[in-house]
Design a protein around this motif. Structure first.
Motif, PDB file in Angstrom:
ATOM      1  N   GLU A 128       0.821  -1.206   0.000  1.00  0.00           N
ATOM      2  CA  GLU A 128       0.000   0.000   0.000  1.00  0.00           C
ATOM      3  C   GLU A 128       0.860   1.263   0.000  1.00  0.00           C
ATOM      4  N   LYS A 129       1.982   1.210   0.695  1.00  0.00           N
ATOM      5  CA  LYS A 129       2.879   2.367   0.786  1.00  0.00           C
ATOM      6  C   LYS A 129       3.692   2.555  -0.491  1.00  0.00           C
ATOM      7  N   VAL A 130       4.102   1.464  -1.101  1.00  0.00           N
ATOM      8  CA  VAL A 130       4.983   1.517  -2.272  1.00  0.00           C
ATOM      9  C   VAL A 130       4.198   1.762  -3.564  1.00  0.00           C
ATOM     10  N   ALA A 131       2.993   1.278  -3.652  1.00  0.00           N
ATOM     11  CA  ALA A 131       2.208   1.369  -4.901  1.00  0.00           C
ATOM     12  C   ALA A 131       2.133   2.787  -5.451  1.00  0.00           C
ATOM     13  N   PRO A 132       1.798   3.805  -4.641  1.00  0.00           N
ATOM     14  CA  PRO A 132       1.740   5.151  -5.213  1.00  0.00           C
ATOM     15  C   PRO A 132       3.103   5.664  -5.699  1.00  0.00           C
ATOM     16  N   LYS A 133       4.186   5.212  -5.052  1.00  0.00           N
ATOM     17  CA  LYS A 133       5.524   5.671  -5.417  1.00  0.00           C
ATOM     18  C   LYS A 133       5.971   5.094  -6.763  1.00  0.00           C
ATOM     19  N   VAL A 134       5.580   3.876  -7.037  1.00  0.00           N
ATOM     20  CA  VAL A 134       6.044   3.215  -8.264  1.00  0.00           C
ATOM     21  C   VAL A 134       5.017   3.272  -9.391  1.00  0.00           C
ATOM     22  N   LEU A 135       3.903   3.952  -9.170  1.00  0.00           N
ATOM     23  CA  LEU A 135       2.811   3.958 -10.130  1.00  0.00           C
ATOM     24  C   LEU A 135       3.236   4.446 -11.518  1.00  0.00           C
ATOM     25  N   GLY A 136       3.981   5.504 -11.593  1.00  0.00           N
ATOM     26  CA  GLY A 136       4.360   6.031 -12.894  1.00  0.00           C
ATOM     27  C   GLY A 136       5.713   5.550 -13.391  1.00  0.00           C
ATOM     28  N   MET A 137       6.424   4.776 -12.597  1.00  0.00           N
ATOM     29  CA  MET A 137       7.775   4.344 -12.966  1.00  0.00           C
ATOM     30  C   MET A 137       7.722   3.227 -13.996  1.00  0.00           C
ATOM     31  N   LYS A 138       8.711   3.282 -14.921  1.00  0.00           N
ATOM     32  CA  LYS A 138       8.804   2.237 -15.933  1.00  0.00           C
ATOM     33  C   LYS A 138      10.115   1.480 -15.817  1.00  0.00           C
ATOM     34  N   ASN A 139      11.065   2.083 -15.096  1.00  0.00           N
ATOM     35  CA  ASN A 139      12.377   1.475 -14.951  1.00  0.00           C
ATOM     36  C   ASN A 139      12.326   0.434 -13.817  1.00  0.00           C
ATOM     37  N   LEU A 140      12.628  -0.788 -14.181  1.00  0.00           N
ATOM     38  CA  LEU A 140      12.547  -1.905 -13.233  1.00  0.00           C
ATOM     39  C   LEU A 140      13.515  -1.730 -12.067  1.00  0.00           C
ATOM     40  N   SER A 141      14.715  -1.200 -12.289  1.00  0.00           N
ATOM     41  CA  SER A 141      15.689  -1.037 -11.204  1.00  0.00           C
ATOM     42  C   SER A 141      15.223   0.030 -10.221  1.00  0.00           C
ATOM     43  N   GLU A 142      14.557   1.102 -10.680  1.00  0.00           N
ATOM     44  CA  GLU A 142      14.025   2.125  -9.785  1.00  0.00           C
ATOM     45  C   GLU A 142      12.909   1.537  -8.913  1.00  0.00           C
ATOM     46  N   ILE A 143      12.017   0.770  -9.516  1.00  0.00           N
ATOM     47  CA  ILE A 143      10.926   0.119  -8.771  1.00  0.00           C
ATOM     48  C   ILE A 143      11.507  -0.821  -7.722  1.00  0.00           C
ATOM     49  N   SER A 144      12.507  -1.584  -8.133  1.00  0.00           N
ATOM     50  CA  SER A 144      13.166  -2.519  -7.222  1.00  0.00           C
ATOM     51  C   SER A 144      13.815  -1.775  -6.068  1.00  0.00           C
ATOM     52  N   GLU A 145      14.440  -0.630  -6.314  1.00  0.00           N
ATOM     53  CA  GLU A 145      15.087   0.157  -5.257  1.00  0.00           C
ATOM     54  C   GLU A 145      14.066   0.661  -4.242  1.00  0.00           C
ATOM     55  N   VAL A 146      12.913   1.133  -4.701  1.00  0.00           N
ATOM     56  CA  VAL A 146      11.875   1.636  -3.802  1.00  0.00           C
ATOM     57  C   VAL A 146      11.358   0.502  -2.918  1.00  0.00           C
ATOM     58  N   ILE A 147      11.074  -0.626  -3.524  1.00  0.00           N
ATOM     59  CA  ILE A 147      10.584  -1.786  -2.754  1.00  0.00           C
ATOM     60  C   ILE A 147      11.650  -2.254  -1.774  1.00  0.00           C
ATOM     61  N   ASN A 148      12.891  -2.345  -2.248  1.00  0.00           N
ATOM     62  CA  ASN A 148      14.014  -2.791  -1.418  1.00  0.00           C
ATOM     63  C   ASN A 148      14.205  -1.857  -0.213  1.00  0.00           C
ATOM     64  N   ALA A 149      14.094  -0.557  -0.433  1.00  0.00           N
ATOM     65  CA  ALA A 149      14.260   0.413   0.654  1.00  0.00           C
ATOM     66  C   ALA A 149      13.196   0.203   1.731  1.00  0.00           C
ATOM     67  N   GLU A 150      11.961  -0.024   1.320  1.00  0.00           N
ATOM     68  CA  GLU A 150      10.873  -0.258   2.283  1.00  0.00           C
ATOM     69  C   GLU A 150      11.090  -1.551   3.065  1.00  0.00           C
ATOM     70  N   VAL A 151      11.507  -2.612   2.383  1.00  0.00           N
ATOM     71  CA  VAL A 151      11.762  -3.898   3.056  1.00  0.00           C
ATOM     72  C   VAL A 151      12.909  -3.747   4.051  1.00  0.00           C
ATOM     73  N   LEU A 152      13.988  -3.073   3.650  1.00  0.00           N
ATOM     74  CA  LEU A 152      15.139  -2.870   4.544  1.00  0.00           C
ATOM     75  C   LEU A 152      14.746  -2.042   5.769  1.00  0.00           C
ATOM     76  N   GLU A 153      13.884  -1.057   5.575  1.00  0.00           N
ATOM     77  CA  GLU A 153      13.414  -0.235   6.692  1.00  0.00           C
ATOM     78  C   GLU A 153      12.619  -1.085   7.688  1.00  0.00           C
ATOM     79  N   ALA A 154      11.779  -1.958   7.164  1.00  0.00           N
ATOM     80  CA  ALA A 154      10.998  -2.848   8.032  1.00  0.00           C
ATOM     81  C   ALA A 154      11.902  -3.825   8.787  1.00  0.00           C
ATOM     82  N   LEU A 155      12.927  -4.347   8.101  1.00  0.00           N
ATOM     83  CA  LEU A 155      13.869  -5.268   8.746  1.00  0.00           C
ATOM     84  C   LEU A 155      14.704  -4.546   9.800  1.00  0.00           C
ATOM     85  N   ALA A 156      15.053  -3.300   9.524  1.00  0.00           N
ATOM     86  CA  ALA A 156      15.829  -2.525  10.497  1.00  0.00           C
ATOM     87  C   ALA A 156      15.039  -2.335  11.788  1.00  0.00           C
TER      88      ALA A 156
END
Length: 196
Positions: A128-156
């Motif tokens: 729910e948090k990531v969906a609005p951030k990646v909505l307009g993105m087309k670059n797979l590495s940018e989408i992956s970075e946003v998702i990865n950042a959220e997962v790392l924050e949760a793990l931290a």
């Protein structure tokens, strides 16, 4: 007939001994075989000596009066040592708890359950948090970075261990311990007792 006042040398038969102690003849003979009662001869028991021996046996659980004092005292000191060991171990556990080195299993379970429930909620909120951030993105590495950042924050958040999390858990038990009369210090003021 004049009553006999000195019974120290009085000898009785098995029936009299059984009547006096409230047993059968067979039980009296069994007690004699076990060394609890003393026979002077077949079916002849020194009354006073055997009453004393039987009372001593009931009191200490030791058969032979000659060894009863030493054995009873050894048993006493053994029990006292076990009691002191248990008191020392209890004090060591309480000290370790005060230093936040040891925690009750129930406290650990409660804190870990709370942590895992919070972590689950955090992970479940990522889409729910990531969906609005990646909505307009087309670059797979940018989408992956946003998702990865959220997962790392949760793990931290999950990796942050704070011993203070356990300090508030189980305080009710501490208060209960203080209300036990034998744990109070002598001479405590009445206001301390009223506060508890």
């Amino acid at each position: 007939m004049k009553a006999k006042t000195d019974i120290s040398d009085l000898i009785v038969n098995t029936d009299a001994m059984a009547t006096l102690l409230g047993f059968t003849r067979q039980r009296i003979n069994q007690l004699a075989k076990e060394g609890i009662l003393e026979k002077q001869a077949a079916g002849r028991f020194p009354l006073m000596k055997n009453v004393q021996r039987y009372i001593e046996y009931l009191r200490t659980g030791v058969k032979d009066k000659g060894d009863s004092d030493d054995e009873a005292q050894a048993k006493y000191w053994e029990e006292k040592a076990l009691h002191e060991k248990a008191k020392r171990e209890t004090a060591e556990i309480k000290l370790a708890k005060l230093k936040n080195q040891v925690h009750d299993a129930a406290d650990v379970e409660l804190v870990l359950t709370n942590m895992l429930v919070t972590f689950r909620s955090r992970i479940m909120s990522i889409p729910e948090k990531v969906a609005p951030k990646v909505l307009g993105m087309k670059n797979l590495s940018e989408i992956s970075e946003v998702i990865n950042a959220e997962v790392l924050e949760a793990l931290a958040e999950l990796s942050e261990y704070d011993p203070g999390m356990f300090s508030g858990v189980g305080e009710d038990e501490e208060e209960d311990d203080q209300s036990v009369p034998q744990d109070r210090e002598v001479g405590g003021s009445s206001s301390e007792i009223d506060d508890q």
